[in-house]
Design an enzyme around this catalytic site. Sequence first.
Site, PDB file in Angstrom:
ATOM      1  N   TYR A 205       4.712   7.736   9.017  1.00  0.00           N
ATOM      2  CA  TYR A 205       4.348   9.488   9.685  1.00  0.00           C
ATOM      3  C   TYR A 205       2.342   9.746   8.877  1.00  0.00           C
ATOM      4  CZ  TYR A 205       5.279  10.649   4.092  1.00  0.00           C
ATOM      5  OH  TYR A 205       5.473  10.350   3.065  1.00  0.00           O
TER       6      TYR A 205
ATOM      7  N   ARG B 214      -4.807   4.229   9.072  1.00  0.00           N
ATOM      8  CA  ARG B 214      -3.083   3.468   8.833  1.00  0.00           C
ATOM      9  C   ARG B 214      -1.974   3.588   9.493  1.00  0.00           C
ATOM     10  NH1 ARG B 214      -1.750   6.642   2.684  1.00  0.00           N
ATOM     11  NH2 ARG B 214      -1.448   8.325   4.348  1.00  0.00           N
TER      12      ARG B 214
ATOM     13  N   ARG C 159      23.066   3.782  19.652  1.00  0.00           N
ATOM     14  CA  ARG C 159      22.505   3.052  18.410  1.00  0.00           C
ATOM     15  C   ARG C 159      22.411   1.623  17.856  1.00  0.00           C
ATOM     16  NH1 ARG C 159      25.287   2.361  13.664  1.00  0.00           N
ATOM     17  NH2 ARG C 159      24.081   2.601  11.832  1.00  0.00           N
TER      18      ARG C 159
ATOM     19  N   LYS D 240       4.014   3.670   6.025  1.00  0.00           N
ATOM     20  CA  LYS D 240       4.342   5.074   5.683  1.00  0.00           C
ATOM     21  C   LYS D 240       5.566   5.443   6.446  1.00  0.00           C
ATOM     22  CE  LYS D 240       1.807   9.387   4.541  1.00  0.00           C
ATOM     23  NZ  LYS D 240       2.341   9.020   3.602  1.00  0.00           N
TER      24      LYS D 240
ATOM     25  N   GLU E 264       3.829   4.082  -8.663  1.00  0.00           N
ATOM     26  CA  GLU E 264       2.789   4.996  -8.334  1.00  0.00           C
ATOM     27  C   GLU E 264       3.771   6.507  -8.596  1.00  0.00           C
ATOM     28  OE1 GLU E 264       2.073   5.009  -3.815  1.00  0.00           O
ATOM     29  OE2 GLU E 264       4.118   3.691  -3.440  1.00  0.00           O
TER      30      GLU E 264
HETATM   31  N1  PMP Z   1       1.689   7.166  -2.041  1.00  0.00           N
HETATM   32  C1  PMP Z   1       2.569   7.997  -1.395  1.00  0.00           C
HETATM   33  C2  PMP Z   1       4.422   7.250  -2.249  1.00  0.00           C
HETATM   34  C3  PMP Z   1       2.702   8.725  -1.112  1.00  0.00           C
HETATM   35  O1  PMP Z   1       3.642   9.476  -0.473  1.00  0.00           O
HETATM   36  C4  PMP Z   1       1.674   8.763  -0.810  1.00  0.00           C
HETATM   37  C5  PMP Z   1       1.000   9.837   0.365  1.00  0.00           C
HETATM   38  N2  PMP Z   1       0.912   9.735   1.360  1.00  0.00           N
HETATM   39  C6  PMP Z   1       0.530   9.069  -1.440  1.00  0.00           C
HETATM   40  C7  PMP Z   1       0.909   6.973  -2.433  1.00  0.00           C
HETATM   41  C8  PMP Z   1      -1.115   9.194  -0.900  1.00  0.00           C
HETATM   42  O2  PMP Z   1      -1.609   9.026  -0.264  1.00  0.00           O
HETATM   43  P1  PMP Z   1      -2.295   9.537   0.975  1.00  0.00           P
HETATM   44  O3  PMP Z   1      -3.798   9.711  -0.041  1.00  0.00           O
HETATM   45  O4  PMP Z   1      -2.967   8.815   2.404  1.00  0.00           O
HETATM   46  O5  PMP Z   1      -2.718  11.122   1.041  1.00  0.00           O
END
Ligand code: PMP
Length: 284
Positions: free
Chosen positions: A33, A52, A100, A147, A179
């Site tokens: 996403y 991305r 599945r 992502k 993070e």
């Molecule tokens: N780290 C994680 C785990 C996230 O889910 C996000 C949000 N998408 C970010 C960092 C920040 O990424 P962005 O600046 O592209 O929203």
Amino acid sequence: MSRIVYVNGDYVPEGEAVISIFDRGFLMADGVYEVTSVLDGKLVDFAGHMARLRRSLGELDMASPASDVELETIHRELVTRNTLVEGGIYLQVTRGAADRDFLYPETAEPSLVLFTQAKPLVASPVAARGIKVISIPDQRWARRDIKTVQLLAPSMGKMAARAAGADDAWMVEEGLVTEGTSNNAYIVTTDGTIVTRELSQSILHGITRAAVLRFAREAQMKIEERPFTIAEAQEAAEAFITSASMFVCPVVDIDGVAVGAGTPGPVAQRLREIYIEESVKAAV
Ligand code: PMP
């Protein structure tokens, strides 16, 4: 108010949007996403989000449901149809519907879903007061640079934060902050250096992170890309997070310890101002 959403080629009222129970996004979290912010009805860093998305799809050998130009058209159409001025557009691609099986299906068509979320981003009360975070173990898989929609660990982290009276959680692995649950994490040392973990498979490569570091460099701020501990963050002059929906948001408390004066710091506030100013200018 019912939104108009996009699902596999159609614009429909949200209550009529349908996805198969065999969709691998539903059965296996086999999907990726993006969330693109909208300011003044325009898309913020759209090219970055598309780049991305392409990378996430490539890393998972997932077919693309549409070209960047087609995706941009869908984003714009949703802004128009929902008269969206400020908020975000969520985009999800999954490998599609197939009986599945752990093995990827050979014939499935990828599913594509987009919807809007109206939300004040610039006048954010949370950014004005700064957020409190708790530290939690990072329990996610090892490819956080992709992502994917497997967001249970971050959801659990946000629930733990709420239960502790905090706003969010910073995840820790081998003693070092990776993070935030849905954002990148930073500290500002007492000598004014901005510190954030270097890019690797351990963190998402934030689109906002890239922009904020570029603006910080242009403003002659010192930057170190390296990991830090919770203890170092608690002793820092400032802390903050970045994400597409929060922009730059100060962190004022970590595990019950006030950071700096316990109020939003000048570096985070300045970066937030620069980011918003530049994003409004560059939005398309
Ligand atoms: N780290 C994680 C785990 C996230 O889910 C996000 C949000 N998408 C970010 C960092 C920040 O990424 P962005 O600046 O592209 O929203």
